[in-house]
Design an enzyme around this catalytic site. Structure first.
Site, short mmCIF file in Angstrom:
data_model
loop_
_atom_site.label_atom_id
_atom_site.label_comp_id
_atom_site.label_asym_id
_atom_site.label_seq_id
_atom_site.Cartn_x
_atom_site.Cartn_y
_atom_site.Cartn_z
N CYS A 160 0.58 -1.32 -0.25
CA CYS A 160 -0.02 -0.09 -0.01
C CYS A 160 0.77 1.18 -0.19
O CYS A 160 -0.17 2.63 -0.47
CB CYS A 160 -1.04 -0.08 1.34
SG CYS A 160 -2.29 -1.27 1.22
N HIS A 292 -3.03 7.96 6.33
CA HIS A 292 -2.90 7.03 5.48
C HIS A 292 -5.06 6.37 6.39
O HIS A 292 -5.32 5.88 5.15
CB HIS A 292 -2.43 5.62 6.25
CG HIS A 292 -2.37 4.26 5.86
ND1 HIS A 292 -2.00 4.03 3.95
CD2 HIS A 292 -2.46 3.39 6.48
CE1 HIS A 292 -1.94 2.61 4.03
NE2 HIS A 292 -2.73 2.27 5.09
N HIS A 329 -9.82 2.51 -0.35
CA HIS A 329 -8.26 2.08 -0.74
C HIS A 329 -7.65 1.32 -1.67
O HIS A 329 -7.71 0.05 -2.22
CB HIS A 329 -7.48 0.75 1.19
CG HIS A 329 -6.40 1.19 0.96
ND1 HIS A 329 -5.38 1.29 0.30
CD2 HIS A 329 -6.00 0.56 2.03
CE1 HIS A 329 -4.05 1.09 0.56
NE2 HIS A 329 -4.83 0.57 1.78
#
Length: 401
Positions: A160, A292, A329
């Site tokens: 990620c 995040h 995401h």
């Protein structure tokens, strides 16, 4: 060392296939999260996703790209063309003076998974272009081929944090003078049936929708997309009259060295501090953090802990939000999409809200934004913390001519 600015951007996301639409929906709080489609009922424990809808590949692909570009690479091609057109970068620099550093963690799953399924269920041959289509670096190569970029070019795969790592490395290359300019960011299109089932088995995907930092948060929302930006030395950009979106001033990295899926707050804190050190800035100068913020219980607690370690008492009132509540995401592309959101926030003087939630009081983050807020903040951080404890943080300053 040279100062580095962003001079062009392009994106394909769940909330917009170009920067203008992305900007509009970002500040209007319009979500790209929708019901899962094309999956049999009962197969998943979650029902929503943030896929890119309405993207027409033929609007972007040249004939030479049609057979080689699977969905992730298509996003890269479209985003790169937008960014390079907006900045005029390839008219100003020789191809050998430009770097291309992209982040893609999952590769071309939409090319590989159907062929693998066919092999195991039907036998027979795999399509001869499966390997070049499935390579994580395919998007980098196709963009370089189209635009004649012959400087350093490679793909970064750090889960990620891929897009953020790619951006940070490109920033350091331009700042040091290794290259004159770069195009960098992330692209990802991993939402195949196998990928969804894999994440489903981890039990970290929200059965509703992603609500970062909310008391009733229940997980992340999976997404896809791309964002790419062009960057170059400030003096050169100003001299040629290029548009400037923001200035990149610092980049920090760290490894938790702790666990594959459970974050250790010391790692994210170290990355933030290193980004500030790289920027020669103090924590008190930061006026916004694009978190995040995945919306999982463990990750939001770890990030809140890290913010308190870096900002001390100021963490309680520091403006924080996670734009994943809108675009989901997008895995390796998330850091790049969120850098774009952060740059736009500084440029427009508006911080994007985190949504009308009840913020988890245990996090002690009263500054989490429930709605948009006007700001005169000059510096922001954007955080990317990946599975395996691989962390990347980018520091941006508002550009003032």
């Amino acid at each position: 060392m040279r100062r580095v600015v962003l001079t062009g951007a392009g994106c394909v996301t769940a909330i917009g296939h170009d920067v203008a639409t992305f900007r509009s929906n970002l500040f209007a709080g319009i979500s790209g999260i929708h019901d899962v489609e094309d999956v049999p009922p009962g197969e998943l424990h979650f029902s929503t996703i943030a896929s890119v809808r309405g993207f027409v590949a033929s609007d972007w692909l040249m004939a030479s790209q049609t057979k080689l570009a699977e969905r992730s690479s298509q996003f890269a091609i479209a985003s790169a063309r937008q960014a390079l057109s907006a900045s005029g970068l390839m008219k100003a620099y020789a191809g050998s003076d430009v770097a291309a550093v992209f982040g893609c963690s999952a590769g071309g799953r939409t090319a590989e998974e159907p062929e693998t399924a066919k092999l195991y269920t039907q036998g027979g041959r795999i399509h001869p272009l499966t390997v070049p289509r499935a390579m994580a670096s395919a998007g980098t190569s196709l963009v370089c081929i189209e635009h004649g970029i012959t400087g350093p070019a490679y793909n970064v795969s750090t889960a990620c944090a891929s897009g953020a790592h790619a951006l940070g490395q490109a920033f350091h290359m331009v700042r040091s003078g290794m290259v004159e300019a770069a195009i960098a960011g992330g692209h990802e299109a991993p939402l195949t049936f196998g990928f969804l089932k894999g994440w489903d088995s981890l039990h970290v995907v929200s059965p509703t929708v992603c609500r970062p930092f909310a008391a009733d948060r229940d997980g992340m929302t999976l997404g896809e997309g791309a964002a790419l930006v062009t960057m170059e030395a400030m003096d050169a950009a100003v001299a040629r009259g290029a548009p400037v979106l923001a200035e990149i001033v610092g980049f920090g990295m760290s490894s938790d060295g702790h666990h594959m899926t459970q974050a250790n707050p010391a790692g994210p804190a170290a990355a933030m501090l290193r980004a500030l050190q790289d920027a020669h800035a103090m924590p008190s100068e930061v006026g916004y953090v694009n978190a995040h913020g995945t919306g999982t219980d463990v990750n939001d607690r770890a990030e809140a802990d890290a913010l308190h370690r870096v900002f001390g008492d100021d963490a309680r009132t520091l403006p924080v939000s996670s734009t994943k509540r809108l675009h989901g995401h997008a895995m390796g592309a998330s850091g790049a999409i969120e850098l774009l959101a952060t740059a736009l926030a500084l440029h427009e003087g508006v911080l994007p809200g985190n949504g009308h939630i009840h913020v988890d009081e245990a996090l002690n983050l009263q500054g989490v934004l429930r709605e948009n807020r006007k700001t005169d903040a000059s510096m922001a951080l954007t955080n990317s913390f990946a599975f395996g404890g691989l962390n990347a943080v980018i520091a941006l300053r508002r550009y003032v001519p």
